[in-house]
Design a protein around this motif. Sequence first.
Motif, PDB file in Angstrom:
ATOM      1  N   GLY A  80       0.428  -1.569   0.385  1.00 36.61           N
ATOM      2  CA  GLY A  80      -0.398   0.198   0.370  1.00 36.61           C
ATOM      3  C   GLY A  80       0.779   1.552   0.018  1.00 36.61           C
ATOM      4  O   GLY A  80       1.971   1.080   0.360  1.00 36.61           O
ATOM      5  N   ARG A  81       0.473   2.605  -0.359  1.00 35.12           N
ATOM      6  CA  ARG A  81       1.460   3.021  -0.483  1.00 35.12           C
ATOM      7  C   ARG A  81       0.390   4.382   0.604  1.00 35.12           C
ATOM      8  O   ARG A  81      -0.771   4.770  -0.068  1.00 35.12           O
ATOM      9  N   GLN A  82       1.259   5.535   1.177  1.00 28.07           N
ATOM     10  CA  GLN A  82       0.490   6.010   2.187  1.00 28.07           C
ATOM     11  C   GLN A  82       1.108   7.484   1.787  1.00 28.07           C
ATOM     12  O   GLN A  82       2.429   7.488   1.751  1.00 28.07           O
ATOM     13  N   PRO A  83       0.710   8.494   1.884  1.00 31.26           N
ATOM     14  CA  PRO A  83       1.888   9.564   2.036  1.00 31.26           C
ATOM     15  C   PRO A  83       2.754   9.933   3.534  1.00 31.26           C
ATOM     16  O   PRO A  83       2.237   9.182   4.434  1.00 31.26           O
ATOM     17  N   ASP A  84       3.742  10.891   3.212  1.00 37.89           N
ATOM     18  CA  ASP A  84       4.927  10.609   3.988  1.00 37.89           C
ATOM     19  C   ASP A  84       4.505  11.760   5.068  1.00 37.89           C
ATOM     20  O   ASP A  84       3.854  12.950   4.424  1.00 37.89           O
ATOM     21  N   PRO A  85       4.495  11.166   6.378  1.00 40.02           N
ATOM     22  CA  PRO A  85       4.384  12.254   7.762  1.00 40.02           C
ATOM     23  C   PRO A  85       4.745  13.480   7.355  1.00 40.02           C
ATOM     24  O   PRO A  85       4.414  14.598   8.081  1.00 40.02           O
ATOM     25  N   GLY A  86       6.102  13.653   6.941  1.00 39.84           N
ATOM     26  CA  GLY A  86       6.900  14.516   7.292  1.00 39.84           C
ATOM     27  C   GLY A  86       7.244  15.432   5.944  1.00 39.84           C
ATOM     28  O   GLY A  86       7.475  16.405   6.025  1.00 39.84           O
ATOM     29  N   ASP A  87       6.595  14.802   4.796  1.00 37.21           N
ATOM     30  CA  ASP A  87       6.721  15.789   3.524  1.00 37.21           C
ATOM     31  C   ASP A  87       5.173  15.062   2.539  1.00 37.21           C
ATOM     32  O   ASP A  87       5.354  13.696   2.050  1.00 37.21           O
ATOM     33  N   ARG A  88       4.744  15.822   2.658  1.00 33.14           N
ATOM     34  CA  ARG A  88       3.673  15.352   1.586  1.00 33.14           C
ATOM     35  C   ARG A  88       3.475  15.171   0.217  1.00 33.14           C
ATOM     36  O   ARG A  88       2.585  15.058  -0.626  1.00 33.14           O
ATOM     37  N   ARG A  89       4.003  16.304  -0.547  1.00 31.92           N
ATOM     38  CA  ARG A  89       4.351  15.705  -1.741  1.00 31.92           C
ATOM     39  C   ARG A  89       4.842  14.017  -1.877  1.00 31.92           C
ATOM     40  O   ARG A  89       5.054  13.681  -2.941  1.00 31.92           O
ATOM     41  N   ALA A  90       5.228  13.328  -1.046  1.00 28.65           N
ATOM     42  CA  ALA A  90       6.436  12.907  -1.086  1.00 28.65           C
ATOM     43  C   ALA A  90       5.821  11.003  -0.462  1.00 28.65           C
ATOM     44  O   ALA A  90       4.636  11.212   0.192  1.00 28.65           O
ATOM     45  N   VAL A  91       5.657  10.129  -1.005  1.00 27.92           N
ATOM     46  CA  VAL A  91       4.642   8.320  -0.710  1.00 27.92           C
ATOM     47  C   VAL A  91       5.688   7.159  -0.056  1.00 27.92           C
ATOM     48  O   VAL A  91       6.633   7.743  -0.580  1.00 27.92           O
ATOM     49  N   ARG A  92       5.048   6.899   0.945  1.00 28.88           N
ATOM     50  CA  ARG A  92       5.228   5.763   1.582  1.00 28.88           C
ATOM     51  C   ARG A  92       4.455   4.718   1.179  1.00 28.88           C
ATOM     52  O   ARG A  92       4.015   4.478   0.887  1.00 28.88           O
ATOM     53  N   VAL A  93       5.833   3.222   1.057  1.00 31.86           N
ATOM     54  CA  VAL A  93       4.937   2.424   0.585  1.00 31.86           C
ATOM     55  C   VAL A  93       5.491   1.753   1.690  1.00 31.86           C
ATOM     56  O   VAL A  93       6.165   1.183   2.684  1.00 31.86           O
ATOM     57  N   GLU A  94       3.820   0.676   2.250  1.00 32.37           N
ATOM     58  CA  GLU A  94       4.455  -0.601   3.465  1.00 32.37           C
ATOM     59  C   GLU A  94       3.197  -1.688   2.629  1.00 32.37           C
ATOM     60  O   GLU A  94       2.621  -1.532   1.570  1.00 32.37           O
ATOM     61  N   VAL A  95       3.987  -2.400   3.396  1.00 30.78           N
ATOM     62  CA  VAL A  95       3.119  -4.007   3.136  1.00 30.78           C
ATOM     63  C   VAL A  95       1.826  -4.569   3.767  1.00 30.78           C
ATOM     64  O   VAL A  95       1.961  -3.953   4.711  1.00 30.78           O
ATOM     65  N   THR A  96       0.986  -4.595   2.747  1.00 31.94           N
ATOM     66  CA  THR A  96      -0.082  -5.351   3.428  1.00 31.94           C
ATOM     67  C   THR A  96       0.002  -6.496   3.656  1.00 31.94           C
ATOM     68  O   THR A  96       0.515  -6.947   4.226  1.00 31.94           O
ATOM     69  N   GLU A  97      -0.892  -7.234   5.115  1.00 38.48           N
ATOM     70  CA  GLU A  97      -0.875  -8.091   5.191  1.00 38.48           C
ATOM     71  C   GLU A  97      -1.329  -9.526   4.529  1.00 38.48           C
ATOM     72  O   GLU A  97      -0.238 -10.537   4.607  1.00 38.48           O
ATOM     73  N   ALA A  98      -2.300  -9.057   3.325  1.00 39.51           N
ATOM     74  CA  ALA A  98      -2.053 -10.203   2.399  1.00 39.51           C
ATOM     75  C   ALA A  98      -0.023 -10.341   1.731  1.00 39.51           C
ATOM     76  O   ALA A  98       0.442 -11.198   1.492  1.00 39.51           O
TER      77      ALA A  98
END
Length: 160
Positions: A80-98
Amino acid sequence: MSENFEAEDVARLRIALARIARLLDRQARGDALSPTQMSVLGTVARRGPMGVSELADIEGVNPTMLSRIVAKLEDAGLIGRQPDPGDRRAVRVEVTEAGAQLHRHLRAERTQLLTDRLADMPEGRSAELLAALPALEALAEHLAKRPAATGPANGGAGTL
């Protein structure tokens, strides 16, 4: 301490490690995942949420290519992609449960594959391989600290 390495011995080591990685990829891979997709999923699963540019650096692929890979993994429900809390222009990726479940399954499958093959080896050879493990781990750590000076990106080939 400096060692003199024969070019042929170094080439043999490189070829053996590459063959092992390719064979594991072929014999223990998720149905629809490429080796690079597996590597990206594994990196995010092991390291946790991270920025796309950091992930691109780790994987050795350009950010445009990584965005395509992440999009495919996201479409499959694995990342999943989430907005980076430190930089709204950037995106962070994280693994889902699946994605985490698939990563655990693939790791277990590869571990079992290697366990079975080690058990099938001639007596003493598996012990030699296990004895070499600290040196191989040290080599992997050393390679991770030094970016390659020349040549194309590895395309995520470090998924053993």
